[in-house]
Design a protein around this motif. Sequence first.
Motif, mmCIF file in Angstrom:
data_model
loop_
_atom_site.group_PDB
_atom_site.id
_atom_site.type_symbol
_atom_site.label_atom_id
_atom_site.label_comp_id
_atom_site.label_asym_id
_atom_site.label_seq_id
_atom_site.Cartn_x
_atom_site.Cartn_y
_atom_site.Cartn_z
ATOM 1 N N ASP A 320 67.396 -10.805 -60.146
ATOM 2 C CA ASP A 320 67.324 -9.946 -58.984
ATOM 3 C C ASP A 320 68.550 -9.414 -58.410
ATOM 4 O O ASP A 320 68.652 -9.111 -57.153
ATOM 5 C CB ASP A 320 66.470 -10.594 -57.916
ATOM 6 C CG ASP A 320 65.166 -10.780 -58.351
ATOM 7 O OD1 ASP A 320 64.526 -10.004 -59.211
ATOM 8 O OD2 ASP A 320 64.383 -11.859 -58.046
ATOM 9 N N ILE A 321 69.816 -9.663 -59.147
ATOM 10 C CA ILE A 321 71.059 -9.449 -58.581
ATOM 11 C C ILE A 321 71.739 -7.993 -59.343
ATOM 12 O O ILE A 321 71.852 -8.042 -60.447
ATOM 13 C CB ILE A 321 71.890 -10.786 -58.858
ATOM 14 C CG1 ILE A 321 71.622 -11.981 -58.192
ATOM 15 C CG2 ILE A 321 73.535 -10.560 -58.417
ATOM 16 C CD1 ILE A 321 72.241 -13.045 -58.510
ATOM 17 N N ARG A 322 71.852 -7.325 -58.574
ATOM 18 C CA ARG A 322 72.302 -6.149 -58.927
ATOM 19 C C ARG A 322 73.996 -5.982 -58.978
ATOM 20 O O ARG A 322 74.755 -6.581 -58.063
ATOM 21 C CB ARG A 322 72.237 -4.940 -58.289
ATOM 22 C CG ARG A 322 72.383 -3.351 -58.632
ATOM 23 C CD ARG A 322 72.075 -2.310 -57.737
ATOM 24 N NE ARG A 322 72.530 -1.047 -58.248
ATOM 25 C CZ ARG A 322 71.922 0.235 -57.770
ATOM 26 N NH1 ARG A 322 71.181 0.150 -56.599
ATOM 27 N NH2 ARG A 322 72.743 1.245 -57.993
ATOM 28 N N SER A 323 74.491 -5.594 -60.037
ATOM 29 C CA SER A 323 76.063 -5.984 -60.301
ATOM 30 C C SER A 323 76.721 -4.726 -60.664
ATOM 31 O O SER A 323 78.171 -4.821 -60.947
ATOM 32 C CB SER A 323 76.163 -7.030 -61.458
ATOM 33 O OG SER A 323 75.553 -6.746 -62.810
ATOM 34 N N ASP A 324 76.048 -3.561 -60.768
ATOM 35 C CA ASP A 324 76.668 -2.267 -61.337
ATOM 36 C C ASP A 324 77.567 -1.904 -60.295
ATOM 37 O O ASP A 324 77.395 -2.117 -58.842
ATOM 38 C CB ASP A 324 75.631 -1.389 -61.881
ATOM 39 C CG ASP A 324 74.774 -0.849 -60.386
ATOM 40 O OD1 ASP A 324 74.142 -1.907 -59.990
ATOM 41 O OD2 ASP A 324 74.941 0.141 -60.208
ATOM 42 N N SER A 325 78.919 -1.264 -60.383
ATOM 43 C CA SER A 325 79.698 -0.773 -59.612
ATOM 44 C C SER A 325 80.541 0.260 -60.544
ATOM 45 O O SER A 325 81.188 0.055 -61.490
ATOM 46 C CB SER A 325 80.818 -1.792 -58.999
ATOM 47 O OG SER A 325 81.539 -2.380 -59.996
ATOM 48 N N PRO A 326 81.036 1.624 -59.891
ATOM 49 C CA PRO A 326 81.733 2.468 -60.474
ATOM 50 C C PRO A 326 83.326 2.154 -60.492
ATOM 51 O O PRO A 326 83.773 1.684 -59.776
ATOM 52 C CB PRO A 326 81.239 3.939 -60.073
ATOM 53 C CG PRO A 326 81.116 3.310 -58.427
ATOM 54 C CD PRO A 326 80.608 1.874 -58.526
ATOM 55 N N THR A 327 83.786 2.644 -61.612
ATOM 56 C CA THR A 327 85.331 2.859 -61.784
ATOM 57 C C THR A 327 85.768 4.135 -62.347
ATOM 58 O O THR A 327 84.829 4.778 -63.087
ATOM 59 C CB THR A 327 85.865 1.854 -62.765
ATOM 60 O OG1 THR A 327 85.039 1.842 -64.023
ATOM 61 C CG2 THR A 327 85.768 0.248 -62.190
ATOM 62 N N ALA A 328 86.892 4.784 -61.949
ATOM 63 C CA ALA A 328 87.435 5.811 -62.285
ATOM 64 C C ALA A 328 87.601 5.886 -63.964
ATOM 65 O O ALA A 328 88.205 5.072 -64.345
ATOM 66 C CB ALA A 328 88.520 6.379 -61.494
ATOM 67 N N SER A 329 87.378 7.252 -64.427
ATOM 68 C CA SER A 329 87.517 7.304 -65.915
ATOM 69 C C SER A 329 89.078 7.777 -66.140
ATOM 70 O O SER A 329 89.773 7.827 -64.989
ATOM 71 C CB SER A 329 86.589 8.559 -66.460
ATOM 72 O OG SER A 329 86.988 9.700 -65.904
#
Length: 802
Positions: A320-329
Amino acid sequence: MPAATGSSARPPPSALVPGTDIVVTPDLLPPVPEDDEGLLDAEPGQEAPLEPPQNPRTGEGAQALGLEAPLEPRQNPRTGEGAPGTDANMDRQASTVSSVEPEPMPSTPLVAPAPAPSEQPHVPPAPINMFRDPDRLDGYRPSRGSRPESSRPYFAEALSWEFPPVSHTVREQRLRRMVDGEEEYEPDTTDEEDYESMFADLTPADIFLTGKAVRSEIKLKDLNPEEKKKFEASMAKEWASWEKFNAVEVLTPDQVAQLPGDVRIIGTRWVHTDKNQKQRLLALHVRGKTGKSKEQVLKEYPFAAKSRLVVQGCQEDSRDIRSDSPTASLLAFNLLCAVAVMNGWEVAASDASTAYLQSQGISRLLVLRAPRPPPPGLGPNDLLRAKGSIYGTRDAGRQWWKKLYRSLLDHGWRLSRIEAAFFILADGPRLLGVMISHVDDLYSAGEGKAYEDTLTKLEGELHLTIKRGAFRFCGKNIKQVDGEIFIDQMDAIEGIDYMVLPTDRRKNVNSPLTEPEKTAFRGLIGQMGWVTRQSRPDLLVNVSLAAQSVSSPKVSDVVRLNRAVKMLKDTSEAKWCFRKSDLKLKDAVAFVFADSSFANVEGSKSQCGYVAGLTSPDIVNGGPVPIYVVEAFSGSIKRVCRSTLAAEANGFLSGAEAAEYIRSLLLEINHPDVTVRDLDQHYVKKKIACFTDARSLEQTLNKDAGQPQDKRVRILIAQAREMIGENNYDDDAPGFATWVDTSQMLADVLTKENCDREPLLQALAQGVWQLEPSDAARERKLLIRAGRHSRKAAKQVRAEDG
């Protein structure tokens, strides 16, 4: 016979902390036998009372048999030695058996049987007693002193409980094999005398680094006293950061007693590294080129102790832990460089100090145990409650991203609706700055008081360290001089090693690789792939072809990849440059050079590649114009093509899609106050400048009459036309694609090996390109054509003579 009752009864082993419903970390260590608490708590030198003998078959104790007199010391059935002959140095008495031939002891069941109705239930200790003995809170066995090894043969007797169980021994052996037989996984300590008894036994509950990360970790036991003091200071500094950001709180005994029954206690550990190790090794490796002496390198990159206190997040239940986070390309990074140069802005790199400690608030109960050795002011048995996501937790990156996003939003920045982690600062329609984020590293450019004020506020709020002029960002060396940006990775290139094969192996080019060789081959592909994508696209095709052979690699694949490594090292000083020019951002258009090679990959697949970026609309006139390359790609076409035209059309469509994406980003940057929907519906899009060296594709795209026979190609052509822009027939110029000579095709080197890499390297270094072939290019093309004709004529002569 009824089971034994009273104080001599053995309570069943439990997977819970005594006195509570707290679950011990499962499957790491067996539960601690509770019947030995008295021995653990005994004072030094005090002899523990003997336990009444128990029938090994029936389990009846002395009380059940009516025995109340003190027991006689038991004898060894082989030597006849009794308790008085026990070695005084041993911290437990020798194990004994009766004179009757013993029977095997029954194994302890995993689940204790239900007590008889007449039996008194076992009363667990009070919570405060549990807190005084928290060795059982996290799966660690109690500390035990050293014990001399016994040379006696095995007997079917009740062995002392201090012998490790089979599960512990098996896991210990597996961990030893993980580190090549070296005991590198023992807990670090800076005071061997104070913690000797605590760390006497190896503790499989620890979590260890794996893979290449093991090489960079430093063990305190291998250091001299002076170096240990540096790490003591670095550990104190790290803990000070935890206290500064109020990352955890120490639980009191009452708080421990009130913990929920299903809480899981998560471990923490220290990770020690030398912060300058990699830079120092690379500098020593290339000092022949730099001209620096060993002493200069050691002075520039001294031993720098760095300690990081991390949570063993792998012990958490991550469902139940959300771990996604964006990074620049990489495209966003290069686009920011191009925007900065065209607008005359200065770029800056910012690094957030202890970023993962800055996130406040956590939606779950996260209880941690103190590391070994514990930080200043903590005991080895203290429990901590996390107030946010910390290093090692699965959602630490996401929590930092949320804090960064909120901070940038509060200071006027807006997240791009198209590109992830790309931020825009604007005052109405006027662009003030752009920024990208890659975890805790920020890269920005802008001008004006509003832009500088936001950086100043973010510097204090996020604890940023801002660098300008020359710096490193995401493994790249960046330098800005007179408004021009230069990017290279010379140190990373020099750090790539060849994959060495024995001479006899190199002769068998069709021999498949062994499993260890496959692992090394995949590692070399990863190293080469990262460098070529970041700063050296001229060798992208070599890495792409090697990656496509990884399912069944051969010795010949290794030889070709080693050849690419040599070419990379021979030109390690090549740079990706963004040069100043008269081109302004509002006048720039998106361009793409797209090319394909038909059926040149195993399985009759075709290889395609493209180079996309920003340039002047005057490029179609043939003369030299400024060019800013922001993306390069090389890969196989997933569909098997039936003709050269089909391969070229597939590659051209991929390039047109990349250019369309760049055009959309450019439109958003030039009009920051307009929504994407309005930009798409109400704003005029500048036509993409598309270039190909395939005459058949150029004529198919531009001619109004005639259709290819391949129906699939017709669909591809229609998609490309719609993406590029409508032909309004204002003139007879090419409406969708422009043909260029192969010598000026920048993407030619991305479709096949052994191509001329100079055109692409020249365009990246000089920032200028032209469609009209130069005199040198024409001469080179004539020589190639002459060589081709001579080989064809020689072949015909041999055929006639044969």
